[in-house]
Every structure is written in C-alpha cells, then in structure tokens.
Design a protein around this motif. Structure first.
Motif, short mmCIF file in Angstrom:
data_model
loop_
_atom_site.label_atom_id
_atom_site.label_comp_id
_atom_site.label_asym_id
_atom_site.label_seq_id
_atom_site.Cartn_x
_atom_site.Cartn_y
_atom_site.Cartn_z
N ALA B 54 -57.59 0.21 31.89
CA ALA B 54 -56.26 0.74 32.19
C ALA B 54 -56.30 1.98 33.07
O ALA B 54 -57.26 2.74 33.07
CB ALA B 54 -55.53 1.07 30.90
N THR B 55 -55.23 2.16 33.84
CA THR B 55 -55.04 3.35 34.65
C THR B 55 -53.65 3.88 34.32
O THR B 55 -52.73 3.09 34.12
CB THR B 55 -55.10 3.01 36.14
OG1 THR B 55 -56.32 2.32 36.39
CG2 THR B 55 -55.05 4.25 37.00
N THR B 56 -53.50 5.18 34.24
CA THR B 56 -52.19 5.74 33.92
C THR B 56 -51.71 6.64 35.04
O THR B 56 -52.46 7.50 35.52
CB THR B 56 -52.25 6.54 32.60
OG1 THR B 56 -52.70 5.67 31.57
CG2 THR B 56 -50.88 7.08 32.23
N LEU B 57 -50.48 6.41 35.43
CA LEU B 57 -49.84 7.32 36.38
C LEU B 57 -48.90 8.21 35.60
O LEU B 57 -47.97 7.73 34.95
CB LEU B 57 -49.05 6.51 37.42
CG LEU B 57 -48.39 7.39 38.47
CD1 LEU B 57 -49.13 7.27 39.79
CD2 LEU B 57 -46.94 7.01 38.68
N ARG B 58 -49.18 9.48 35.61
CA ARG B 58 -48.37 10.41 34.82
C ARG B 58 -47.46 11.20 35.75
O ARG B 58 -47.89 11.72 36.78
CB ARG B 58 -49.31 11.36 34.06
CG ARG B 58 -48.62 12.49 33.33
CD ARG B 58 -49.58 13.17 32.39
NE ARG B 58 -49.89 12.29 31.28
CZ ARG B 58 -49.09 12.11 30.23
NH1 ARG B 58 -47.95 12.76 30.14
NH2 ARG B 58 -49.43 11.30 29.26
N HIS B 59 -46.22 11.26 35.34
CA HIS B 59 -45.22 11.92 36.15
C HIS B 59 -44.84 13.22 35.45
O HIS B 59 -44.31 13.22 34.35
CB HIS B 59 -44.00 11.00 36.27
CG HIS B 59 -42.87 11.59 37.03
ND1 HIS B 59 -42.93 11.77 38.40
CD2 HIS B 59 -41.65 12.02 36.65
CE1 HIS B 59 -41.79 12.30 38.80
NE2 HIS B 59 -41.00 12.46 37.76
N THR B 60 -45.19 14.34 36.08
CA THR B 60 -44.78 15.62 35.51
C THR B 60 -43.80 16.25 36.49
O THR B 60 -43.38 15.61 37.44
CB THR B 60 -45.99 16.55 35.31
OG1 THR B 60 -46.70 16.63 36.54
CG2 THR B 60 -46.91 16.01 34.23
N THR B 61 -43.48 17.50 36.29
CA THR B 61 -42.48 18.10 37.16
C THR B 61 -42.98 18.14 38.60
O THR B 61 -43.90 18.88 38.93
CB THR B 61 -42.16 19.53 36.69
OG1 THR B 61 -43.40 20.13 36.33
CG2 THR B 61 -41.20 19.51 35.53
N GLY B 62 -42.38 17.31 39.41
CA GLY B 62 -42.63 17.39 40.84
C GLY B 62 -43.88 16.70 41.34
O GLY B 62 -44.12 16.65 42.53
N GLU B 63 -44.76 16.19 40.46
CA GLU B 63 -45.94 15.51 40.99
C GLU B 63 -46.39 14.39 40.06
O GLU B 63 -46.02 14.33 38.90
CB GLU B 63 -47.10 16.51 41.21
CG GLU B 63 -47.49 17.23 39.94
CD GLU B 63 -48.74 18.07 40.14
OE1 GLU B 63 -49.49 17.83 41.10
OE2 GLU B 63 -48.97 18.97 39.32
N SER B 100 -41.49 5.76 38.97
CA SER B 100 -41.45 7.11 38.43
C SER B 100 -40.53 8.00 39.25
O SER B 100 -39.90 8.90 38.72
CB SER B 100 -42.86 7.68 38.32
OG SER B 100 -43.15 8.52 39.40
N SER B 101 -40.41 7.72 40.56
CA SER B 101 -39.49 8.56 41.34
C SER B 101 -38.04 8.17 41.06
O SER B 101 -37.12 8.97 41.26
CB SER B 101 -39.82 8.50 42.83
OG SER B 101 -39.81 7.16 43.27
N ALA B 102 -37.84 6.94 40.60
CA ALA B 102 -36.48 6.53 40.25
C ALA B 102 -36.10 6.99 38.84
O ALA B 102 -34.93 7.00 38.49
CB ALA B 102 -36.38 5.01 40.33
N ASN B 103 -37.13 7.38 38.07
CA ASN B 103 -36.92 7.72 36.67
C ASN B 103 -36.74 9.23 36.53
O ASN B 103 -37.64 9.99 36.88
CB ASN B 103 -38.15 7.26 35.89
CG ASN B 103 -37.98 7.41 34.40
OD1 ASN B 103 -37.11 8.15 33.93
ND2 ASN B 103 -38.82 6.73 33.66
N PRO B 104 -35.61 9.69 36.02
CA PRO B 104 -35.36 11.13 35.94
C PRO B 104 -36.25 11.86 34.93
O PRO B 104 -36.54 13.04 35.09
CB PRO B 104 -33.89 11.21 35.53
CG PRO B 104 -33.61 9.91 34.86
CD PRO B 104 -34.50 8.90 35.51
N SER B 105 -36.74 11.15 33.90
CA SER B 105 -37.50 11.84 32.86
C SER B 105 -38.98 11.88 33.21
O SER B 105 -39.48 11.04 33.96
CB SER B 105 -37.32 11.10 31.54
OG SER B 105 -37.83 9.80 31.65
#
Lengths: 425, 124
Positions: B54-63, B100-105
């Motif tokens: 597995a690979t995880t893309l984590r979305h934090t504030t701004g990156e 993730s860019s479409a997702n606000p959270s």
C-alpha cells in the motif's frame, strides 16, 4: 479451520516477536527457546478452553518470561549460582511489561532476533540454519532435510552457531539508526540465503524446500512491515515473490529443470506476480535503486512477457548493465550474456562469456551457458566438453537431468550427421 | 439498505498461511458467498494485497505527502472505497490527488492494489 490449526498459525506468526522479546529478557538463545516452548505448551492447553488472547505474542512473552524466571530460580537453588545476572529485566512489574510490549519494542526485538541470526561471526550456512531454528521454529529434522544432511550434523551445526553467538557477546541494546541500516542489509542477505537454500534444493514437488521459500517470503514481508519505506526490502520481497511464482513451472514430469523460456507460463502464480509488480512500482518511486530492486525488475520483465518471444531483452540488458555498475561480478556478466545472445546472437555472447572462464570455472551455470552457446554455433565437440563440466558441477538431480538432455540432443545431432555422411541424400 | 463489509484480520496470521491453507480459506469463503450471489444480494468482492503493497497520500494543510504503507492514524476510519483501473501507481496517485484537492477536509487516501475482484450482480 479447526481450533488447533488456528493455534498453530497464531504460534507461528507470534514466534519472531515472542522469541525476540524473550531473548531480550534472558540474553541466551537456548533459554529463550525453552521459555517459548513452555509458553506454547501452555497456549495449547489454555487457548482452546478460554479462546485466543487478543494479542497472542504478548501472551506468549508474558507466560514464557514467567516460566523462564521460575526455571532460573529453580536452577539457582540447585546450583547456588548467582542467576539474577542472567536476567535483564527481573524488576519489571506487569504494567511495565504491558508498556514494553508496544509496537516499537516488537520492532526492535524482531530486528534484534534476525540480527543475532545473521551475525557476521557465523558462516552463511550457520546463519540460515540458526534463523530457521530460532526465528521460524522449524525442527532440526526439517532443517536437516532441507539441507540434505543428517539430523546429527545439523544439530551440531546449530549448536556451534549458538555457541559462537554466545561467545561473540552481542549487545542487546536498541540499535541506533546507523546500526539499523547495517543490520537491515545483513538481515536481507540472510533472508535471501534462506530463499536460495530452498530454491536450489527444490527438485520437483518437494515440500520441504518449497517451505523454505515460503518462509523466506514470510520473513521478508515481516521485515517490510518493520521498514515500510525501504525500497531495497520492497525489491527483495518482489524478487522472492517473482522467483517463487515460477515454482510449479520450473520442473518437468521427470524432475528435470525447465529453462525460463521453455516454461509453461500458465503455471506461474499470477497472484504473487501481481504483488511483486506492485512492490517494484512502489520501490522505483524512491529513486534509490539497489541490487534487489534491479534483480526484481529483471524478473518482472520476464513475468510481464506473455510468451517468451515477447520478452524485452533490451530492457533486461540495460538492467543487467545497471547491476554490473552497482555490483560488478562475473556472475552478473554471465547473466547479461544471455540477454546479449538474444539481441546480438551467440557469437557476441560467447565473446563476453569466454573471458569469465577462469573465475567461473567451478560454476554450473557458466558451463551450461557456455555449452549452449557453442551448441548454437554448431561447435558440438566443444559444447560436449562444456556440458560434461556442467554435469560434474550440478548441485542437484534436476540440473544434472537438464544437462543430460542437452548431451542427448548433441548425440542425436551427431547421429544424424553420421547418417548423412554415410548415406548422402 | 446496503452494507459494506470490510474484512479485518491479523496479517501476521494471514501471511503465514501456506498456499494450500489460503486456497482452503478462499474455497470456504466462496461457498458462503455463492448463496448470496444466487439470491442476487452480493455486490463486488475485492481482496486487497498485503498492506506492505500500500501507498498512502496524506493531505494536510496546503500540501500532500506520499508515504509507504497504509499507516493512517488510527483515529481515522475507513469511510468508503473506489475501484479504479490505473496503468501505474503514479496514475493512481494523480487520481488520489484530484480527490484530495476536491475534498475540503484533511485526511488520507490509501491506495491498495487489488488481488481479486468480482463485480457481482447487484441491481443498481
């Protein structure tokens, strides 16, 4: 699945963690092993009645530790030696124990356990034997069968290995970052050796050696869970999966070796291939190529070809060149020669192979390939000499059978040639 | 009402299964599934490759950060999943980035290659 089968699996999978922790407590392989055995016996008695514990490894460590301590105390009464020195953590209370059993400790314990087995003071065969005994829990009889030696000889080998480990005074502290990297490479090598032991001993559908390959894959997956971002461990896992995926196609009905290009690709294990390809894909993103990754990438090129003639030999040649730069060795050059023979013909490959003759004079595959190239060029007499050398160096029956077939082909060719000579058509 | 049934197990145990044991488990599971398939109740069946794949893309504030493994913090729960055909991990990551860019959270998208996929026969 039956209760006992579940318990069996739980014990197998908890073993590295539990043995690792018990080794940390007792600092003695024999002691840790006995404590683990004791805990397993208790598990077999209690788990069917009470149901499985939430964390089998933690349960085994706790029970094993207590039984070990009891034993040390009993021995102390009998021998009147100061036994407390043998224990590192006698003062632990239960809650402290629970705290110690968290993920980070497991991680260090397993690594330490694998490292102890892959200690450079041991020759490679002892490393493998010890790992199979201590980490995998195979019986001495099973290991002896896999190595094709007597049980007594294997017992002796393992005893010697344990004695050497004890004499080397291995530190049991948590490894620092630099140590970890170093250990990781040693452990990866050991896992690769375990796999190769199974892979080369495998001749036909022999359960024991296939088990060694499975065990190596299990250990490398375990290692990857400990180090999920190490591309070389991804490469190692992928490489083992790809090699093992061909297990059923590697031998014909007579137990003779079947070369990659002649294998029935429908027998390849697609599930293992899929997992390996995903792993290589992940590894490549790290842009830190290493020997395992490149070897896996080469195996992947073969796995991707639906038919042998669709193999991308140019890609394989390039990958071998990369491997040669990273880790120059005559064996790698020999392997590259196969790709060269496909791209540029036998003559070009022969030019690459012949300078390796001296360094690879004791290597089965050198003479096998040398013979095959000579045969392709119609130099049958020289091919026969090469094949005779190969047969003398074969390490198992399947290799010998394969070469014998090549010699038979030569004999057929010779017979046809004789006929043509005496009865010109 | 539809239910998503997510299978959890200890990978230490499942990866210790031999080929024969794995086949037996899969055979037994298929036997259970076939009853529901016959009744027209079973949707997609998917088995994921091990978490090591597995690979995880984590979305934090701004990156966004790409990490190996599925190791999202445990306070996060699995809320659903997409099935998507991709040429490579890069393509799948592009898809996850788009999501993730479409997702606000803030959150993470775990990308796991499938080991098995049966589309099933649910009425839509």
């Amino acid at each position: 699945m039956t209760d006992t089968a579940w318990i069996d699996l739980a014990l197998t999978s908890a073993r590295p963690q539990a043995m690792g922790a018990l080794l940390r407590y007792f600092r003695n392989l024999d002691f840790a092993e006995e404590a683990f055995q004791e805990a397993c016996i208790r598990a077999l008695k209690t788990w069917p009645k009470n149901g499985p514990p939430r964390d089998p490894a933690a349960w085994l460590i706790f029970v094993g530790r207590n039984s070990g301590i009891d034993k040390v105390r009993r021995q102390a009464r009998e021998t009147a030696l100061p036994p407390e020195e043998q224990l590192s953590d006698l003062g632990d209370r239960e809650e402290e124990l629970a705290e110690r059993l968290d993920g980070s400790h497991y991680r260090d314990d397993i690594l330490r356990l694998l490292f102890v087995c892959s200690n450079p003071v041991l020759p490679a065969t002892q490393q493998i034997a010890l790992a199979l005994r201590i980490v995998s829990g195979l019986t001495v009889r099973q290991i002896a069968r896999a190595f094709l030696v007597s049980e007594a000889a294997m017992e002796q080998r393992i005893t010697r290995a344990k004695a050497r480990v004890a004499a080397a005074g291995i530190p049991f502290e948590t490894p620092d970052a630099a140590d970890r990297a170093e250990r990781l490479a040693a452990v990866a090598t050991m896992i690769y050796l375990v796999f190769n032991e199974g892979y080369s001993a495998m001749n036909g559908p022999d359960g024991v050696s296939a088990d060694l390959c499975d065990e190596a894959i299990r250990l490398s997956r375990l290692l990857l869970r400990l180090f999920p971002a190490e591309p070389e461990i991804m490469g190692l896992t992928a490489l083992l999966l790809l090699q093992h995926s061909r297990g059923r196609a590697r031998f014909d009905a007579d137990g003779s070796l079947v070369l990659l290009e002649d294998q029935d690709r429908r027998l390849w294990n697609r599930q293992m291939i899929a997992e390996a390809l995903a792993m290589i894909d992940k590894a490549m993103r790290h842009r830190r190529p290493g020997p395992y990754q490149i070897q896996a990438a080469i195996a992947a090129v073969h796995a991707r070809a639906e038919r042998p003639e669709l193999t991308d030999w140019e890609e394989i040649d390039l990958l071998y060149q990369a491997l040669e730069r990273l880790q120059p060795s005559p064996v790698i050059t020999l392997n590259r020669a196969v790709a060269v023979s496909k791209r540029e013909g036998a003559e070009a490959a022969l030019t690459m192979v012949e300078p390796l003759a001296e360094r690879l004079s004791g290597y089965f595959y050198f003479h096998g390939l040398h013979g095959a190239l000579l045969k392709q060029l119609g130099r049958n007499r020289e091919a026969r000499v090469a094949f005779d050398r190969a047969i003398a160096l074969a390490t198992n029956a399947a290799e010998a059978a394969y070469i014998r077939k090549q010699l038979d082909h030569l004999a057929d060719d010779a017979a046809t040639a004789c006929l043509r000579k005496s009865f010109p058509i | 009402m539809l239910y998503a049934v997510l299978c959890y197990n200890d990978e230490n145990v499942t990866s210790a299964w031999s080929k024969e044991e794995d086949d037996r488990v899969m055979r037994d599971l298929t036997a259970v599934q076939s009853k529901y398939v016959d009744a027209g109740k079973l949707g997609p069946v998917a088995r994921l490759l091990p978490t090591t794949a597995a690979t995880t893309l984590r979305h934090t504030t701004g990156e966004t950060i790409v990490m190996d493994g599925p190791f999202a913090e445990t306070k996060e729960q699995l809320l659903g999943f997409y099935l998507i055909e991709c040429e490579s991990l890069d393509e799948a990551l592009t898809f996850a980035r788009d999501l993730s860019s479409a997702n606000p959270s803030a959150g993470s998208y775990e990308i796991r290659p499938l080991a098995l996929y049966k589309p099933g026969e649910l009425p839509s």
